[in-house]
Design a protein around this motif. Structure first.
Motif, PDB file in Angstrom:
ATOM      1  N   HIS A  92       7.909   4.552   7.126  1.00  0.00           N
ATOM      2  CA  HIS A  92       6.863   3.899   7.912  1.00  0.00           C
ATOM      3  C   HIS A  92       5.935   3.076   7.015  1.00  0.00           C
ATOM      4  CE1 HIS A  92       7.436   7.173  11.170  1.00  0.00           C
ATOM      5  NE2 HIS A  92       8.242   6.149  11.382  1.00  0.00           N
ATOM      6  N   LEU A  93       5.567   3.602   5.850  1.00  0.00           N
ATOM      7  CA  LEU A  93       4.720   2.842   4.938  1.00  0.00           C
ATOM      8  C   LEU A  93       5.427   1.586   4.446  1.00  0.00           C
ATOM      9  CD1 LEU A  93       2.966   5.608   2.808  1.00  0.00           C
ATOM     10  CD2 LEU A  93       1.892   4.022   4.422  1.00  0.00           C
ATOM     11  N   ALA A  94       6.725   1.687   4.207  1.00  0.00           N
ATOM     12  CA  ALA A  94       7.489   0.517   3.777  1.00  0.00           C
ATOM     13  C   ALA A  94       7.503  -0.557   4.872  1.00  0.00           C
ATOM     14  CB  ALA A  94       8.915   0.919   3.403  1.00  0.00           C
ATOM     15  N   VAL A  95       7.641  -0.137   6.121  1.00  0.00           N
ATOM     16  CA  VAL A  95       7.630  -1.086   7.234  1.00  0.00           C
ATOM     17  C   VAL A  95       6.252  -1.729   7.381  1.00  0.00           C
ATOM     18  CG1 VAL A  95       7.822  -1.296   9.744  1.00  0.00           C
ATOM     19  CG2 VAL A  95       9.538  -0.018   8.479  1.00  0.00           C
ATOM     20  N   LEU A  96       5.191  -0.938   7.249  1.00  0.00           N
ATOM     21  CA  LEU A  96       3.834  -1.498   7.333  1.00  0.00           C
ATOM     22  C   LEU A  96       3.615  -2.548   6.241  1.00  0.00           C
ATOM     23  CD1 LEU A  96       1.565   1.558   8.182  1.00  0.00           C
ATOM     24  CD2 LEU A  96       2.547  -0.141   9.706  1.00  0.00           C
ATOM     25  N   GLU A  97       4.170  -2.294   5.069  1.00  0.00           N
ATOM     26  CA  GLU A  97       4.063  -3.272   3.986  1.00  0.00           C
ATOM     27  C   GLU A  97       4.766  -4.574   4.376  1.00  0.00           C
ATOM     28  OE1 GLU A  97       4.954  -3.591  -0.810  1.00  0.00           O
ATOM     29  OE2 GLU A  97       5.648  -1.849   0.307  1.00  0.00           O
ATOM     30  N   LEU A  98       5.942  -4.469   4.984  1.00  0.00           N
ATOM     31  CA  LEU A  98       6.665  -5.661   5.422  1.00  0.00           C
ATOM     32  C   LEU A  98       5.924  -6.410   6.527  1.00  0.00           C
ATOM     33  CD1 LEU A  98      10.309  -4.273   5.489  1.00  0.00           C
ATOM     34  CD2 LEU A  98       9.316  -5.863   3.825  1.00  0.00           C
ATOM     35  N   LEU A  99       5.230  -5.666   7.386  1.00  0.00           N
ATOM     36  CA  LEU A  99       4.475  -6.281   8.476  1.00  0.00           C
ATOM     37  C   LEU A  99       3.152  -6.879   7.998  1.00  0.00           C
ATOM     38  CD1 LEU A  99       4.993  -3.593  11.265  1.00  0.00           C
ATOM     39  CD2 LEU A  99       6.053  -5.855  11.120  1.00  0.00           C
ATOM     40  N   GLY A 100       2.751  -6.559   6.788  1.00  0.00           N
ATOM     41  CA  GLY A 100       1.501  -7.085   6.256  1.00  0.00           C
ATOM     42  C   GLY A 100       0.272  -6.274   6.632  1.00  0.00           C
ATOM     43  N   LEU A 101       0.478  -5.065   7.142  1.00  0.00           N
ATOM     44  CA  LEU A 101      -0.655  -4.189   7.447  1.00  0.00           C
ATOM     45  C   LEU A 101      -1.065  -3.445   6.180  1.00  0.00           C
ATOM     46  CD1 LEU A 101       0.279  -2.707  10.905  1.00  0.00           C
ATOM     47  CD2 LEU A 101      -1.848  -3.826  10.327  1.00  0.00           C
ATOM     48  N   PRO A 102      -2.352  -3.463   5.838  1.00  0.00           N
ATOM     49  CA  PRO A 102      -2.791  -2.795   4.613  1.00  0.00           C
ATOM     50  C   PRO A 102      -2.570  -1.282   4.673  1.00  0.00           C
ATOM     51  CG  PRO A 102      -4.524  -4.213   5.500  1.00  0.00           C
ATOM     52  CD  PRO A 102      -3.446  -4.129   6.528  1.00  0.00           C
ATOM     53  N   ALA A 103      -1.717  -0.793   3.794  1.00  0.00           N
ATOM     54  CA  ALA A 103      -1.425   0.636   3.700  1.00  0.00           C
ATOM     55  C   ALA A 103      -1.003   0.938   2.271  1.00  0.00           C
ATOM     56  CB  ALA A 103      -0.314   1.023   4.678  1.00  0.00           C
ATOM     57  N   SER A 104      -1.088   2.208   1.901  1.00  0.00           N
ATOM     58  CA  SER A 104      -0.628   2.615   0.575  1.00  0.00           C
ATOM     59  C   SER A 104       0.830   2.207   0.410  1.00  0.00           C
ATOM     60  CB  SER A 104      -0.727   4.129   0.410  1.00  0.00           C
ATOM     61  OG  SER A 104      -2.060   4.531   0.386  1.00  0.00           O
ATOM     62  N   ARG A 105       1.155   1.755  -0.773  1.00  0.00           N
ATOM     63  CA  ARG A 105       2.528   1.326  -1.033  1.00  0.00           C
ATOM     64  C   ARG A 105       3.356   2.552  -1.404  1.00  0.00           C
ATOM     65  NH1 ARG A 105       5.428  -0.882  -5.411  1.00  0.00           N
ATOM     66  NH2 ARG A 105       6.971  -2.353  -4.636  1.00  0.00           N
ATOM     67  N   PRO A 106       4.455   2.802  -0.689  1.00  0.00           N
ATOM     68  CA  PRO A 106       5.273   3.966  -1.037  1.00  0.00           C
ATOM     69  C   PRO A 106       6.042   3.713  -2.336  1.00  0.00           C
ATOM     70  CG  PRO A 106       6.333   2.724   0.704  1.00  0.00           C
ATOM     71  CD  PRO A 106       5.010   2.068   0.448  1.00  0.00           C
ATOM     72  N   LEU A 107       5.951   4.641  -3.259  1.00  0.00           N
ATOM     73  CA  LEU A 107       6.655   4.502  -4.534  1.00  0.00           C
ATOM     74  C   LEU A 107       7.913   5.351  -4.585  1.00  0.00           C
ATOM     75  CD1 LEU A 107       3.637   4.581  -7.001  1.00  0.00           C
ATOM     76  CD2 LEU A 107       4.850   2.584  -6.104  1.00  0.00           C
ATOM     77  N   ALA A 108       7.811   6.596  -4.114  1.00  0.00           N
ATOM     78  CA  ALA A 108       8.959   7.494  -4.186  1.00  0.00           C
ATOM     79  C   ALA A 108       8.837   8.593  -3.143  1.00  0.00           C
ATOM     80  CB  ALA A 108       9.056   8.112  -5.573  1.00  0.00           C
ATOM     81  N   TRP A 109       9.986   9.037  -2.682  1.00  0.00           N
ATOM     82  CA  TRP A 109      10.067  10.194  -1.799  1.00  0.00           C
ATOM     83  C   TRP A 109      10.918  11.217  -2.518  1.00  0.00           C
ATOM     84  CZ3 TRP A 109      14.858  11.612   0.498  1.00  0.00           C
ATOM     85  CH2 TRP A 109      14.786  12.739   1.313  1.00  0.00           C
ATOM     86  N   LEU A 110      10.405  12.427  -2.654  1.00  0.00           N
ATOM     87  CA  LEU A 110      11.086  13.451  -3.433  1.00  0.00           C
ATOM     88  C   LEU A 110      11.320  14.691  -2.590  1.00  0.00           C
ATOM     89  CD1 LEU A 110       8.721  13.070  -6.494  1.00  0.00           C
ATOM     90  CD2 LEU A 110      11.004  12.092  -6.279  1.00  0.00           C
TER      91      LEU A 110
END
Length: 168
Positions: A25-43
């Motif tokens: 979801h955070l990755a999609v928000l980044e693509l949509l241009g909505l300000p959100a924390s950038r996801p770096l990794a999922w562990l």
């Protein structure tokens, strides 16, 4: 806590848990241009999942930011997503003045219950802060809409429906 069932165990092993969903979801928000924390990794792990995001410099969102949060939430809903946990502690205002989502646990791929999301935001409003009407107006008014009489009438209708839902 109740023990994990077979279905939950399989979902966790296949990586279909809440951490991975928040990452997507955070990755999609980044693509949509909505300000959100950038996801770096999922562990994934045996004790749970971890989502790594960079620290967002700035200050925690304050009650004065509720109007901007309403604009952010309206944009999110227009893109078809929901945020079950819209509250000040889940946002930060960075040095450039941009309001950024930092907690993606409540993001959903559906905005079917937008009134619930908006009610959660309105619940943050204290008596001496922005009024409920100001927050709702910020949510329903977009920059393209004029504040003519017809719009004001539609807004008052929506406001009445929203208040009726809150009263239930």
């Amino acid at each position: 806590y109740p023990r994990e069932g077979a279905w939950q165990s399989l979902r966790r092993q296949l990586g279909a848990g809440p951490g991975r969903a928040a990452y997507r979801h955070l990755a999609v928000l980044e693509l949509l241009g909505l300000p959100a924390s950038r996801p770096l990794a999922w562990l994934p792990g045996k004790q749970g999942e971890w989502l790594a995001t960079p620290w967002v410099e700035g200050s925690p969102a304050a009650l004065e930011d509720l109007i901007d949060m309403a604009h952010w939430l309206a944009t999110l809903h227009r893109h078809g997503f929901g945020l079950r946990d819209a509250k000040c502690s889940n946002f930060r205002r960075d040095a450039a003045g941009v309001l950024t989502l930092i907690d993606a646990d409540g993001l959903t791929r559906s905005c079917e219950d937008a009134a619930r999301d908006l009610a959660r935001l309105v619940a943050e409003c204290p008596k001496d802060g922005p009024t409920t009407e100001a927050i709702l107006k910020a949510y329903f008014v977009t920059s393209e809409q004029s504040r003519d009489e017809a719009f004001e009438a539609r807004f008052q209708e929506r406001l009445a429906v929203f208040r009726a839902k809150l009263a239930r």
